[in-house]
Design a protein around this motif. Structure first.
Motif, PDB file in Angstrom:
ATOM      1  N   UNK A   1       0.815  -1.217   0.000  1.00 48.92           N
ATOM      2  CA  UNK A   1       0.000   0.000   0.000  1.00 48.92           C
ATOM      3  C   UNK A   1       0.847   1.265   0.000  1.00 48.92           C
ATOM      4  N   UNK A   2       2.119   1.141  -0.307  1.00 49.39           N
ATOM      5  CA  UNK A   2       3.010   2.308  -0.269  1.00 49.39           C
ATOM      6  C   UNK A   2       2.534   3.424  -1.200  1.00 49.39           C
ATOM      7  N   UNK A   3       1.881   3.065  -2.304  1.00 51.04           N
ATOM      8  CA  UNK A   3       1.411   4.083  -3.235  1.00 51.04           C
ATOM      9  C   UNK A   3       0.452   5.071  -2.611  1.00 51.04           C
ATOM     10  N   UNK A   4      -0.263   4.651  -1.556  1.00 52.21           N
ATOM     11  CA  UNK A   4      -1.228   5.536  -0.911  1.00 52.21           C
ATOM     12  C   UNK A   4      -0.553   6.646  -0.107  1.00 52.21           C
ATOM     13  N   UNK A   5       0.726   6.463   0.216  1.00 47.34           N
ATOM     14  CA  UNK A   5       1.455   7.478   0.982  1.00 47.34           C
ATOM     15  C   UNK A   5       2.727   7.891   0.240  1.00 47.34           C
ATOM     16  N   UNK A   6       2.721   7.739  -1.082  1.00 47.51           N
ATOM     17  CA  UNK A   6       3.923   8.010  -1.873  1.00 47.51           C
ATOM     18  C   UNK A   6       4.403   9.441  -1.703  1.00 47.51           C
ATOM     19  N   UNK A   7       3.477  10.389  -1.473  1.00 44.58           N
ATOM     20  CA  UNK A   7       3.872  11.796  -1.340  1.00 44.58           C
ATOM     21  C   UNK A   7       4.502  12.103   0.011  1.00 44.58           C
ATOM     22  N   UNK A   8       4.671  11.059   0.860  1.00 44.43           N
ATOM     23  CA  UNK A   8       5.322  11.241   2.167  1.00 44.43           C
ATOM     24  C   UNK A   8       6.629  10.464   2.280  1.00 44.43           C
ATOM     25  N   UNK A   9       6.991   9.698   1.256  1.00 41.08           N
ATOM     26  CA  UNK A   9       8.145   8.811   1.334  1.00 41.08           C
ATOM     27  C   UNK A   9       9.419   9.553   0.932  1.00 41.08           C
ATOM     28  N   UNK A  10      10.358   9.631   1.846  1.00 36.32           N
ATOM     29  CA  UNK A  10      11.610  10.336   1.629  1.00 36.32           C
ATOM     30  C   UNK A  10      12.751   9.327   1.624  1.00 36.32           C
TER      31      UNK A  10
ATOM     32  N   UNK B   1       9.185  13.659  -4.139  1.00 38.42           N
ATOM     33  CA  UNK B   1       9.343  13.531  -5.590  1.00 38.42           C
ATOM     34  C   UNK B   1      10.816  13.513  -5.982  1.00 38.42           C
ATOM     35  N   UNK B   2      11.620  14.352  -5.310  1.00 33.25           N
ATOM     36  CA  UNK B   2      13.048  14.418  -5.631  1.00 33.25           C
ATOM     37  C   UNK B   2      13.790  13.148  -5.261  1.00 33.25           C
ATOM     38  N   UNK B   3      13.398  12.504  -4.155  1.00 37.28           N
ATOM     39  CA  UNK B   3      14.143  11.335  -3.676  1.00 37.28           C
ATOM     40  C   UNK B   3      13.599  10.029  -4.213  1.00 37.28           C
ATOM     41  N   UNK B   4      12.494  10.054  -4.939  1.00 33.70           N
ATOM     42  CA  UNK B   4      11.876   8.821  -5.417  1.00 33.70           C
ATOM     43  C   UNK B   4      12.703   8.152  -6.508  1.00 33.70           C
TER      44      UNK B   4
END
Length: 397
Positions: free
Chosen positions: A188-197, A391-394
């Motif tokens: 379910x990582x896609x649901x919080x993708x905008x928080x993943x650093x 977005x930068x670290x993805x």
């Protein structure tokens, strides 16, 4: 998110290790990088004390220690092996909240939760409530390794996402996205993708080889679940040429009777230690590492660039180490012996074969995760949106 201009922002870092020392070691490396960048760090720990951690320049507060009752994490016990009761939990919770109020942090980092450490919800949920009640709440971040333990019980992943969305501003994922992405082990990582650093892997800084050199360095992490590896390594040392010089680091959590048995069984060409603070330096001078495939050991081996044989820990349904070891095998960076296949013969053969191979090339992975964590935290404190940094670290830097 308002920017914080203080040159020494206050960081409140919670870490609870239950079985090995991997969580504590990784958190300590991050805490030291924060201290190097002039952060004022308070680290709160609650596991079996380990000498040397979290290290200098860190304010360290120890909660009444507890550990996992077994390798399957089925219960919590104190240092005498007695199951913890409600009074014990209440003491820990009250101390944790008092330390938080005193620290007045600008940032709170909680290691593993809400993707792990459900066992300590009794104190972490009150902490999160106390954070939310502040007039100017601190930035709240989770700190997780790149490969998570896959959940067997329905609803656990959904619960983790709900908690992350409700209580956390961001999630530090301490990995290189070209090696492993969170969605590989957390669907379910896609649901919080905008928080993943993504920070890169948290390896020790490069170290010169230690003065003491060994051909083969065997390590069993914290040692609590390393007895079979220790025994197989001793047998392999007896089977392979006696001219090879070995060091076996049995681990600080190996029970004393088991440690004494290793000492008695070791041949003359094997030095047995409980713990070596210069472990990364020993790896730099070794021809071969033999170990489980926990996060920190793998990072140290990659940094040192030595040959590696991994025996992933899989007891109790653990999946994380096996997933990491298989990725390394596919990259040509390791030989893997399954835990169920581990015998003196299989380990001896793996060591002999791997010793004959050329030293591996430098791994194409980002190993500077501790300093990157500090840099990202500075950016967050300066007001950079989490989504922008996510977005930068993805993608790999």
């Amino acid at each position: 998110m308002a920017g914080i201009a203080s040159p020494s922002p206050r960081v409140f870092f919670y870490v609870q290790h239950l079985l090995g020392i991997g969580h504590l070691a990784r958190a300590s490396r991050i805490a030291q990088a924060l201290a190097d960048d002039a952060f004022d760090v308070t680290m709160v720990t609650g596991g079996t004390p380990v000498p040397g951690f979290p290290g200098p320049r860190i304010r360290h507060v120890e909660l009444p220690p507890m550990a996992a009752g077994d390798a399957g994490f089925s219960g919590l016990v104190d240092l005498t092996g007695t199951p913890v009761d409600d009074a014990f939990k209440d003491r820990r919770r009250d101390l944790l909240l008092a330390v938080f109020r005193e620290a007045r942090p600008d940032v709170v980092i909680i290691e593993a939760f809400p993707f792990g450490r459900r066992q300590v919800r009794f104190e972490l949920m009150p902490l999160l409530e106390a954070i939310a009640s502040r007039a100017a709440p601190p930035i709240v971040l989770s700190s997780v390794r790149d490969i998570l333990q896959q959940r067997r019980k329905p609803g656990r992943d959904e619960e983790s996402v709900a908690l992350a969305s409700a209580h956390f501003d961001g999630i530090f994922v301490h990995g290189d996205p070209s090696f492993a992405r969170l969605e590989d082990s957390f669907p379910l990582a896609g649901q919080i993708a905008d928080r993943l650093l993504y920070t890169g892997l948290v390896a020790a800084r490069p170290q010169a080889p230690a003065a003491e050199r060994f051909d083969i360095l065997v390590s069993a992490g914290g040692g609590a679940v390393g007895a079979a590896l220790n025994a197989a390594a001793i047998a392999a040392a007896r089977a392979l040429p006696p001219t090879l010089r070995w060091c076996l680091v049995a681990g600080p959590n190996l029970p004393q009777p088991a440690f004494e048995a290793v000492l008695l069984a070791a041949p003359d060409n094997v030095v047995v230690e409980r713990f070596r603070a210069d472990f990364p330096g020993l790896l730099s001078g070794a021809r071969l590492s033999v170990s489980q495939s926990g996060y920190n050991t793998v990072c140290d081996v990659l940094r040192a660039g030595c040959r590696a044989v991994y025996v992933p820990f899989t007891a109790g349904g653990e999946t994380e180490q096996a997933a990491r070891a298989e990725r390394l095998r596919q990259m040509g960076l390791a030989t893997v012996v399954g835990e169920r296949s581990l015998t003196p013969q299989t380990l001896t053969e793996a060591i002999a074969t791997t010793l004959d191979r050329p030293r591996p090339p430098p791994p194409p992975l980002d190993l500077d995760g501790a300093r990157t964590t500090a840099r990202l935290l500075r950016a967050l404190l300066a007001g950079t949106p989490v989504a922008t940094l996510a977005s930068e670290t993805a993608v790999r830097r």
